[in-house]
Design a protein around this motif. Structure first.
Motif, PDB file in Angstrom:
ATOM      1  N   ASN A   1      -4.595  -3.483  -3.736  1.00  0.00           N
ATOM      2  CA  ASN A   1      -3.656  -2.623  -4.474  1.00  0.00           C
ATOM      3  C   ASN A   1      -2.623  -3.475  -5.194  1.00  0.00           C
ATOM      4  O   ASN A   1      -2.303  -3.240  -6.358  1.00  0.00           O
ATOM      5  CB  ASN A   1      -2.905  -1.689  -3.516  1.00  0.00           C
TER       6      ASN A   1
ATOM      7  N   HIS B   1       1.247   4.223  -2.782  1.00  0.00           N
ATOM      8  CA  HIS B   1       1.091   5.666  -2.505  1.00  0.00           C
ATOM      9  C   HIS B   1       2.212   6.460  -3.145  1.00  0.00           C
ATOM     10  O   HIS B   1       1.989   7.519  -3.751  1.00  0.00           O
ATOM     11  CB  HIS B   1       1.096   5.926  -0.989  1.00  0.00           C
TER      12      HIS B   1
ATOM     13  N   HIS C   1      -6.953  -3.775   1.972  1.00  0.00           N
ATOM     14  CA  HIS C   1      -6.661  -2.677   1.049  1.00  0.00           C
ATOM     15  C   HIS C   1      -5.321  -2.843   0.323  1.00  0.00           C
ATOM     16  O   HIS C   1      -5.237  -2.707  -0.898  1.00  0.00           O
ATOM     17  CB  HIS C   1      -6.697  -1.365   1.848  1.00  0.00           C
TER      18      HIS C   1
ATOM     19  N   HIS D   1      -5.711   3.005  -6.649  1.00  0.00           N
ATOM     20  CA  HIS D   1      -6.592   3.185  -5.500  1.00  0.00           C
ATOM     21  C   HIS D   1      -8.052   3.292  -5.918  1.00  0.00           C
ATOM     22  O   HIS D   1      -8.934   2.786  -5.216  1.00  0.00           O
ATOM     23  CB  HIS D   1      -6.163   4.401  -4.684  1.00  0.00           C
TER      24      HIS D   1
ATOM     25  N   ASP E   1       0.848  -1.202   0.000  1.00  0.00           N
ATOM     26  CA  ASP E   1       0.000   0.000   0.000  1.00  0.00           C
ATOM     27  C   ASP E   1       0.883   1.252   0.000  1.00  0.00           C
ATOM     28  O   ASP E   1       0.681   2.162  -0.809  1.00  0.00           O
ATOM     29  CB  ASP E   1      -0.914  -0.029   1.236  1.00  0.00           C
TER      30      ASP E   1
HETATM   31 FE   LIG Z   1      -3.732   3.213   0.206  1.00  0.00          FE
END
Ligand SMILES: [Fe+2]
Length: 386
Positions: A280, A197, A276, A262, A193
């Motif tokens: 991703n 980002h 999550h 996302h 994750d």
């Molecule tokens: Fe995230």
């Protein structure tokens, strides 16, 4: 156009920094905080230890433990009741992204009333909430420094993105020692994750030089250290590096944005309860390949920062090497396809048009270097199935 840069005014980073929590609360002027945490941190004793530390400093402190993974409007409502009934004047979130995002939503509703869906992107949050100290226990979401919260509407199952300057915590304590007991799967997923980002912030249409600096250093660190943290949970150097990288990646995307990964990941999480970071990871290589033509030079910069391309490689070659490396990394971290994860094929295929519409409605795909149509998003959902 000017970029609005927001970061918490107080950030304490380092092993053992959680001991600073009472002092930070005093600096902020919080006298009656509510700790927002989850069952795992209660069972591990960390929540009670923190409460004791805060009360030892003469600050009356409540604890709300009923947060859930992928926080829901129901869980937020329960937290809001605890906040109001306890006459609290501030929030201390302790946990992964879910307790931190829950605390943000509690604060938002305490100040503004209404329901979470009233504030989903692109709507604005008019008033500031109570002061908030965020203490992450995973090297992942970066929520301790971001202007975002993601809340699942209990009625519609939609994972709603809510954004605003008022959601940035007033203080963050980033203590890698809290991550030393994370299991391998959680380490891999939350770490991916963070990597997502950093990459999405750098290729976003809202990228800017301030966010880039954090994105580049974060992706370099996370790429290098995640396999070690995954294989050797007790490796302090890797854990410390991952924790810093996750917070820096949070600063990057909070001040740029995330993008198509996302946007497409949230509906998978909402409908199939895939963590999550894992959804991703399922999407990152395929979405990177799709998006490449929109920002080849920027993706090449990612490849060079991560060390998967040679400095002498041209942009096109570097971009291809990046996509290959992301597929390879998923094999190394044992990331399953949606099919291998155990999702029902019929339900997945049936929901693809809905998921594509929900992805587009979140606004994130519009920040992608190659802005997709609904049909293109549907094609990517089909492509990653197995
Ligand atoms: Fe995230």
């Amino acid at each position: 156009m000017a970029n609005e840069i927001l970061i918490p005014p107080i950030i304490r980073i380092g092993g053992g920094a959680i001991a600073d929590a009472p002092g930070v609360l005093k600096d902020l002027g919080i006298r009656r905080p509510l700790i927002v945490t989850d069952g795992y941190l209660v069972r591990s004793g960390v929540a009670e230890w923190l409460r004791h530390q805060i009360e030892q400093a003469g600050i009356v402190c409540g604890v709300f433990t009923e947060t859930v993974p992928d926080p829901t409007t129901e869980a937020v409502a329960a937290g809001l009741r605890a906040f109001v009934q306890g006459s609290h004047d501030g929030l201390v979130s302790l946990g992964g992204g879910s307790p931190i995002d829950t605390a943000k939503a509690i604060g938002m509703l305490a100040a503004n009333g209404g329901r979470a869906r009233d504030y989903k992107v692109p709507n604005r949050i008019p008033k500031k909430g109570p002061l908030h100290l965020a203490i992450p226990t995973t090297a992942g979401t970066g929520s301790e420094v971001t202007r975002f919260t993601v809340i699942t509407d209990s009625e519609t199952e939609e994972k709603m993105l809510i954004a605003g300057a008022t959601l940035v915590p007033n203080a963050a304590i980033v203590d890698f020692e809290l991550t030393m007991t994370m299991p391998a799967r959680l380490t891999a997923d939350t770490g991916t994750d963070s990597l997502t980002h950093a990459i999405e912030a750098h290729v976003s249409r809202k990228a800017n030089a301030f966010a880039d600096a954090f994105a580049m250093t974060a992706m370099k660190t996370i790429w290098a250290e995640l396999p070690t943290a995954y294989r050797e949970p007790g490796n302090r150097r890797a854990r410390e590096a991952m924790m810093l990288g996750a917070t820096q990646a949070g600063m990057a995307f909070s001040n740029a944005s995330v993008a198509l990964v996302h946007g497409m990941s949230r509906p998978i999480g909402a409908h199939f309860h895939v963590p999550h970071g894992l959804s991703n990871a399922m999407l990152l290589p395929a979405v990177t390949a799709f998006s490449m033509e929109g920002a080849e030079r920027r993706y090449a910069e990612c490849a060079r920062a991560m060390g998967v391309a040679d400095p002498s490689d041209g942009d096109a070659v570097s971009g291809r090497k990046l996509v290959d490396a992301l597929f390879e990394r998923n094999r190394e971290l044992e990331v399953p396809s949606p099919k291998k994860y155990g999702i029902s094929e019929g339900r997945y295929l049936q929901l693809i048009p809905t998921m594509a519409q929900q992805a587009l409605a979140s606004g994130s795909p519009q920040n992608n270097p190659r802005v997709p149509t609904a049909e293109e998003i549907e094609a990517i959902y089909r492509q990653i199935w197995e």
